[in-house]
Design an enzyme around this catalytic site. Structure first.
Site, PDB file in Angstrom:
ATOM      1  N   LYS A 168       0.841  -1.189   0.000  1.00 50.30           N
ATOM      2  CA  LYS A 168       0.000   0.000   0.000  1.00 50.30           C
ATOM      3  C   LYS A 168       0.883   1.248   0.000  1.00 50.30           C
ATOM      4  CE  LYS A 168      -3.930  -2.239   0.238  1.00 50.30           C
ATOM      5  NZ  LYS A 168      -4.995  -2.128  -0.787  1.00 50.30           N
ATOM      6  N   ASP A 197      -0.515   0.141  -4.377  1.00 50.07           N
ATOM      7  CA  ASP A 197      -1.952   0.440  -4.370  1.00 50.07           C
ATOM      8  C   ASP A 197      -2.206   1.693  -3.554  1.00 50.07           C
ATOM      9  OD1 ASP A 197      -4.700   0.438  -4.335  1.00 50.07           O
ATOM     10  OD2 ASP A 197      -4.917  -1.545  -3.430  1.00 50.07           O
ATOM     11  N   GLU A 223      -1.908   0.748  -8.665  1.00 51.47           N
ATOM     12  CA  GLU A 223      -3.335   0.412  -8.544  1.00 51.47           C
ATOM     13  C   GLU A 223      -4.138   1.562  -7.958  1.00 51.47           C
ATOM     14  OE1 GLU A 223      -3.901  -3.443  -6.843  1.00 51.47           O
ATOM     15  OE2 GLU A 223      -5.726  -2.867  -5.771  1.00 51.47           O
ATOM     16  N   GLU A 249     -11.506  -2.533  -9.069  1.00 52.74           N
ATOM     17  CA  GLU A 249     -12.216  -3.004  -7.879  1.00 52.74           C
ATOM     18  C   GLU A 249     -13.352  -2.071  -7.488  1.00 52.74           C
ATOM     19  OE1 GLU A 249      -8.606  -2.457  -5.188  1.00 52.74           O
ATOM     20  OE2 GLU A 249     -10.237  -1.996  -3.808  1.00 52.74           O
ATOM     21  N   ASP A 272     -13.931  -7.350 -10.019  1.00 52.84           N
ATOM     22  CA  ASP A 272     -14.291  -8.088  -8.802  1.00 52.84           C
ATOM     23  C   ASP A 272     -15.680  -8.696  -9.027  1.00 52.84           C
ATOM     24  OD1 ASP A 272     -15.679  -8.464  -6.269  1.00 52.84           O
ATOM     25  OD2 ASP A 272     -14.093  -7.294  -5.274  1.00 52.84           O
ATOM     26  N   HIS A 299      -9.718  -8.507  -8.148  1.00 49.77           N
ATOM     27  CA  HIS A 299      -9.558  -7.938  -6.804  1.00 49.77           C
ATOM     28  C   HIS A 299     -10.103  -8.883  -5.734  1.00 49.77           C
ATOM     29  CE1 HIS A 299     -11.635  -5.501  -3.531  1.00 49.77           C
ATOM     30  NE2 HIS A 299     -10.376  -5.197  -3.345  1.00 49.77           N
TER      31      HIS A 299
HETATM   32 MG    MG Z   1      -6.840  -2.254  -4.261  1.00 49.13          MG
END
Ligand code: MG
Length: 362
Positions: A168, A197, A223, A249, A272, A299
């Site tokens: 992240k 992400d 992402e 996602e 997703d 996702h």
């Molecule tokens: Mg994500």
């Protein structure tokens, strides 16, 4: 004999195994909405959908009050017809997250029924491209973790034979993001795929700035850099960086993916199955992406997505976030860094009915 005779929905709270944080939220429990459909030939299909903590009761209410009453008497084999009937019956609240999540719970139950009736596993009946798909790990990359934990997590994933890890990003300072990513890259070497992400936390201008600073790190994808409705911002970013931009996602219809792909705003598609409205639209997005020569890395929901990524030729990666361990009897099979799709008929998720019942909240 294939007519639907009964439809039920209920809500289950599944605890998380570890604290999961990103730039905009924390994942504290999974609200899991189950749908069970009985048919005249004595079969029961089980489908599900989820939220990461809020809105589950709205999904359940839509199912119980509007969608499930329409199912009795419909032929469970006519999945497109059922999906379309439900979608148009909720026209006033579509396209939207609550409606798509509700549709997904029904749609996955219909696919479960299809497989149980024919004896086929999902990865086969949805296309049957290959049995196993590479797995990358997200569980060691949460934003609150100190750099030393990120490094240790990435090394552990590498030692398990995984080919990639996701970290992240979106710390207040760019320097801190760079310091964390650099520490991991220096430890794992050049070959491990590192995905990052931002969970939609940036403006386009800030994402361009951060992506430029990340260029030397050899990232595999960037992402959700921006809010999902900023397609123009994604176009601008994609043109300014060599790092593939990954989105999906937070998109809830096939048409939203069409817009991203048509405009060159997505280098990786992360559709997703719950948020798009089920397996039926998931496959349409995957095939659409294939037409654009874009890979699919779904996702979350690894227990379901392993079979879908295995079904299509452009399935590139499955995301490792174990969330159903407490309510399933068998774990996802992983061999040589690859997630292996179940060969059991239907969705191939080995639900532990007692554990599910214990967590029922509505
Ligand atoms: Mg994500």
């Amino acid at each position: 004999m294939t007519a639907i005779t009964a439809a039920r929905a209920y809500l289950v709270d599944i605890e998380v195994e570890t604290v999961r944080t990103d730039a905009v939220q924390a994942f504290l429990k999974q609200e899991t909405v189950f749908v069970e459909l009985d048919t005249a030939d004595g079969l029961t299909g089980t489908g599900y959908s989820y939220t990461i903590g809020t809105g589950g009761r709205a999904v359940l209410s839509l199912l119980r009050e509007a969608l499930l009453p329409r199912l009795t008497g419909q032929d469970s084999r006519t999945i497109e017809a059922v999906w379309s009937d439900l979608f148009w019956s909720t026209h006033a609240t579509a396209v939207g997250a609550i409606t798509s999540l509700a549709l997904a719970a029904v749609d996955t139950a219909l696919w479960d029924l299809r497989g149980r009736r024919t004896g086929e596993a999902l990865w086969q009946m949805a296309g049957g491209f290959r049995r196993a798909v590479p797995l990358y790990d997200t569980e060691g990359g949460w934003l609150h973790l100190p750099t030393s934990d990120l490094v240790a997590g990435a090394v552990a994933s590498q030692e398990r034979g995984l080919r990639g890890v996701k970290l992240k990003i979106g710390k207040p300072s760019l320097a801190e993001d760079v310091e964390r990513l650099t520490a991991v890259r220096e430890k794992v070497g050049p070959d491990l795929h590192i995905m990052v992400d931002a969970n939609q936390s940036m403006t386009a201008a800030e994402a361009v700035r951060r992506a430029a600073a990340f260029e030397p790190l050899g990232l595999y994808w960037l992402e959700e850099p921006l809010p999902a409705d900023d397609v123009s911002g994604h176009v601008h970013l994609a043109r300014s960086t060599s790092i593939p931009v990954a989105v999906g996602e937070s998109l809830y219809s096939v048409g939203q993916f069409r817009d991203y792909l048509h405009r060159g705003a997505a280098g990786i598609v992360q559709v997703d199955a719950a948020r798009i409205g089920g397996i039926t639209p998931w496959l349409k997005v995957a095939h659409l992406a294939e037409a654009y020569n874009v890979s699919v890395c779904p996702h979350f929901l690894m227990e379901l997505h392993v079979s879908l990524a295995a079904a299509v030729p452009n399935g590139l990666y499955v995301e490792h976030i174990p969330q159903l361990r407490a309510v399933t009897r068998t774990e996802l099979e992983v061999a040589d860094g690859m997630a292996v799709a179940s060969d059991s008929p239907g969705l191939g998720i080995d639900w532990d009915a007692d554990a599910v019942d214990d967590r029922r909240v509505a």
